[in-house]
Design an enzyme around this catalytic site. Structure first.
Site, short mmCIF file in Angstrom:
data_model
loop_
_atom_site.label_atom_id
_atom_site.label_comp_id
_atom_site.label_asym_id
_atom_site.label_seq_id
_atom_site.Cartn_x
_atom_site.Cartn_y
_atom_site.Cartn_z
N CYS A 42 0.80 -1.24 0.00
CA CYS A 42 0.00 0.00 0.00
C CYS A 42 0.84 1.29 0.00
O CYS A 42 0.59 2.18 -0.83
CB CYS A 42 -0.97 0.03 1.18
SG CYS A 42 -1.62 -1.56 1.66
N ARG A 93 6.12 -11.47 5.64
CA ARG A 93 5.57 -11.32 6.98
C ARG A 93 6.16 -12.38 7.90
O ARG A 93 6.28 -13.55 7.49
CB ARG A 93 4.04 -11.41 6.96
CG ARG A 93 3.42 -10.29 6.12
CD ARG A 93 1.93 -10.36 6.04
NE ARG A 93 1.42 -9.37 5.09
CZ ARG A 93 0.16 -9.28 4.69
NH1 ARG A 93 -0.74 -10.12 5.19
NH2 ARG A 93 -0.21 -8.36 3.82
N GLN A 128 1.10 -10.97 -3.78
CA GLN A 128 -0.31 -10.58 -3.81
C GLN A 128 -0.70 -10.02 -5.17
O GLN A 128 0.11 -9.32 -5.81
CB GLN A 128 -0.58 -9.50 -2.76
CG GLN A 128 -0.39 -9.94 -1.33
CD GLN A 128 -0.60 -8.79 -0.36
OE1 GLN A 128 0.02 -7.74 -0.51
NE2 GLN A 128 -1.45 -8.98 0.62
N ASP A 167 -2.29 -7.40 -5.99
CA ASP A 167 -2.67 -6.26 -5.17
C ASP A 167 -3.03 -5.05 -6.03
O ASP A 167 -2.27 -4.67 -6.92
CB ASP A 167 -1.48 -5.90 -4.27
CG ASP A 167 -1.92 -5.26 -2.96
OD1 ASP A 167 -3.13 -5.10 -2.77
OD2 ASP A 167 -1.04 -4.93 -2.15
N HIS A 217 -4.93 -0.98 -5.83
CA HIS A 217 -5.52 0.12 -5.06
C HIS A 217 -6.23 1.04 -6.03
O HIS A 217 -5.69 1.37 -7.10
CB HIS A 217 -4.44 0.87 -4.28
CG HIS A 217 -3.86 0.04 -3.18
ND1 HIS A 217 -2.79 -0.80 -3.38
CD2 HIS A 217 -4.21 -0.10 -1.87
CE1 HIS A 217 -2.51 -1.43 -2.24
NE2 HIS A 217 -3.35 -1.01 -1.31
N LYS A 228 -15.90 -3.60 4.26
CA LYS A 228 -15.34 -4.43 3.20
C LYS A 228 -16.34 -5.48 2.73
O LYS A 228 -17.33 -5.77 3.42
CB LYS A 228 -14.07 -5.12 3.67
CG LYS A 228 -14.29 -6.08 4.84
CD LYS A 228 -13.01 -6.81 5.22
CE LYS A 228 -13.25 -7.73 6.41
NZ LYS A 228 -12.08 -8.60 6.69
N HIS A 253 -8.63 -0.87 -1.16
CA HIS A 253 -7.69 -1.99 -1.34
C HIS A 253 -8.48 -3.11 -2.02
O HIS A 253 -9.64 -3.36 -1.67
CB HIS A 253 -7.20 -2.53 0.00
CG HIS A 253 -6.53 -1.53 0.87
ND1 HIS A 253 -5.16 -1.37 0.89
CD2 HIS A 253 -7.02 -0.66 1.77
CE1 HIS A 253 -4.85 -0.44 1.77
NE2 HIS A 253 -5.96 0.02 2.33
#
Length: 632
Positions: free
Chosen positions: A333, A362, A380, A382, A384, A464, A510
């Protein structure tokens, strides 16, 4: 306090047990009761009044009582087999369909072949029908007791129990265990169970703590349900992505490289390339901007984002370079926000959709790592999306349509959708929450998608939508998510210039479709039992020869397939055709092209489909068109 049982309301003193209440009301056959959301056994004192649902043997709510008791019965069996002083007990909770216990046996490692012996000892304890008794102990009494028993892990648990919390034990025969309950009145009621597997488990999930053995079991009230669940477990074992990953040569996790860090093998590499190419192309079609970002970032970035304050325990340790502190990224992000802020954005630039197949890291505890499903390094899909308030609903509809298209492409047709709303503790204005929640709700309604409300289940920074896919075994997996964020736009002072030539705060969403490539691959392999769709298979066609004198034509066929973007491999070995077919079947290759003397003379091929067998003889053009058609 007032309790109501079977329509009868009576007044009882606080601390009265359900056993006492049921006896007073002449209620027979009860093993416990449910008050509110809590299950009580017959011996635990009630601290609240209200409606009591009586639980009897065979009731669904009573499975927790049954399974909790069986965890203790297994622990007792282990002590009787291996010696009380050698067996040290960790924790023994219930699971969705059974129970487990984490144990340490000094000088012995329990093997799968030991399970029948442990089961038989458990059945002996059941036959003896020991009464199960609850006792309350003071902190000093409990410490003294478990020190005498040599239960070092129980002592650690007791030390961490808050001073004002009650400490209780349960006894059966000469076995005693620290426990809050609930438990059956006696061991004789625990009949239908089966020990299923053993795994390693670090104490408290910490890699620096002792490694224990976790023994799993399942339990039901009736034998038929138990057999049905055991059949399910056999199917799960056959579909285990870790086994399939090895057999198909997809991936490898090498402890010398690092726990939870995946090595993608050549066939897995081809699979990933095909999957990633598909994702990138589909995102570009929908107007997303493709980016790549670094694997590390300055500490200041993670301070602004709040990760160092709220997420540091899940991040890899700090790195120092030239007096600067850096961290490996746990999320993408902040980097995407930096790209958005690279220049002043106008309302004309919105919605601004940014996409990356971004690798993140992580620090997951060793005890929770599991194949591809729980790793320390993963990629990911991912994205945005930064947009205005007016654009929110259309953006959500587009994202959901995209998600359902992608999941369908991989063979997932069944799913459940959850809309998670504002929790008690939240940031952002009431207007922001109202706009975003309404947008999510209206998008689902306009797409005619059934959904469930998870009241208060949103993150503190926004509501979400979660899409949980259902696999071939009926298991639900969290994959696609659409998450509003009111936090990061403020922290990073994100703005856009509106029609009024003034700066405004945008909405930020997200969004992930698969979640992570690693986890999704594990789910996908198990769903398809390794038989991936034709377009996704690393090897789509295996060319097999009947004899050496037709190899030249078979090689020509292979080259033609590869020239037309069909991933083909050859098996020109001296093995018999039946052995070659068997190998291709085990490798989960969707199609086999068989070439012999007759095929060479006629310039045709015989086709065979995995799971279906012989399809007949085709010209090269017909075979090529068949394969090309499956790629559309």
């Amino acid at each position: 306090m007032i309790v109501e049982v079977d329509g009868k309301r009576i007044e009882v003193e606080e601390g009265t047990t359900l056993g006492q209440i049921f006896k007073r009301l002449n209620i027979k056959g009860a093993i416990g009761g449910k008050v509110g959301d809590r299950i009580y056994d017959l011996q635990t004192p009630l601290r609240e009044g209200g409606k009591v649902k009586v639980i009897r043997e065979g009731d669904e709510e009573g499975l927790e009582i049954l399974r909790h008791s069986l965890a203790h019965i297994m622990a007792q069996a282990l002590k009787e087999i291996y010696g009380k002083e050698r067996v040290h007990l960790g924790i023994g909770p219930t699971t969705e369909d059974g129970f487990f216990y984490d144990v340490e046996v000094e000088g012995h490692s329990i093997k799968e072949e030991d399970l029948p012996k442990i089961e038989e000892k458990m059945r002996e304890i059941v036959r003896k029908n020991y009464p199960i008794k609850r006792k309350k102990l003071s902190r000093e009494e409990s410490l003294r007791l478990f020190k005498e028993l040599g239960e070092k892990y129980k002592l650690e648990i007791i030390e961490n129990i808050p001073k004002d919390e009650e400490i209780t034990v349960y006894e059966q025969g000469d076995f005693v265990d620290l426990c809050k309950g609930p438990h059956l009145p006696s061991t004789g009621l625990a009949k239908n169970f089966k020990l299923t597997s053993i795994s390693g488990a670090y104490w408290k999930g910490r890699s620096d703590a002792p490694q224990l053995q976790r023994i799993y079991g399942i339990a039901y009230w009736d034998e038929e349900s138990l057999k049905k669940r055991l059949k399910f477990y056999e199917e799960v074992k056959e579909r285990d992505h870790r086994r399939l990953g090895r057999e198909l040569e997809f991936f490898y996790i090498d402890e010398s490289v690092g726990a939870g860090l995946v090595l993608w093998l050549p066939k897995g590499g081809i699979y990933r390339k095909v999957l990633e190419d598909f994702l990138r192309e589909e995102h570009l079609k929908r107007g997303y901007k493709l980016v790549f970002t670094p694997h590390v970032g300055k500490a200041k970035l993670w301070q602004i984002s709040g990760h160092l304050e709220h997420y540091k325990e899940n991040m890899f340790p700090e790195m120092k370079m030239e007096e600067e502190s850096y961290f490996v990224k746990p999320m993408n992000c902040p980097f995407h926000i930096a790209i958005y802020k690279e220049r002043v954005r106008s309302y004309k630039d919105l919605p601004f959709k940014i996409f990356e197949l971004g690798s993140v890291y992580r620090y997951e505890l060793s005890g929770v790592l599991h194949g591809l499903l729980r790793v320390r390094g993963f990629t990911q899909d991912d994205a945005h999306i930064i947009c205005t308030k007016e654009q929110v609903k259309d953006v959500i509809k587009e994202v959901l349509d995209f998600a359902f298209f992608v999941l369908g492409k991989f063979g997932f047709k069944k799913y459940k959708i959850y809309l998670s709303t504002k929790p008690e503790s939240y940031i952002g204005s009431e207007e922001e929450w109202e706009v975003s929640q309404n947008a999510l709700r209206e998008a689902l309604q306009e797409l005619k998608k059934p959904y469930e409300i998870d009241e208060g289940g949103g993150a503190f920074y926004g509501p979400k939508i979660d899409v949980k896919i259902e696999d071939a075994l009926g298991r639900l997996w969290q994959c696609s998510t659409v998450q509003f964020d009111f936090n990061l736009p403020k922290r990073f002072d994100m703005t856009y210039v509106g029609k009024d030539n003034r700066r405004h705060r945008p909405y930020m969403i997200h969004r992930a479709l698969l979640g992570s490539i690693e986890r999704f691959t594990g789910i996908l392999l198990e769903h398809h039992k390794g038989n991936l769709p034709f377009w996704l298979s690393p090897v789509q066609v295996k060319v097999l020869t009947l004899s050496k004198d037709c190899e030249d034509f078979a090689r020509e066929v292979s080259e033609l397939l590869r020239e037309n973007q069909i991933r083909a491999e050859e098996d020109f070995s001296s093995s018999r055709l039946s052995a070659k077919i068997r190998r291709a079947e085990l490798e989960k290759v969707p199609y086999m092209v068989i070439v012999g003397r007759r095929e060479k003379e006629e310039r045709r091929v015989s086709l065979r489909k995995k799971g279906e067998g012989d399809l007949g003889r085709f010209t090269l053009e017909e075979a090529l068109n068949l394969f090309k058609g499956m790629l559309k």
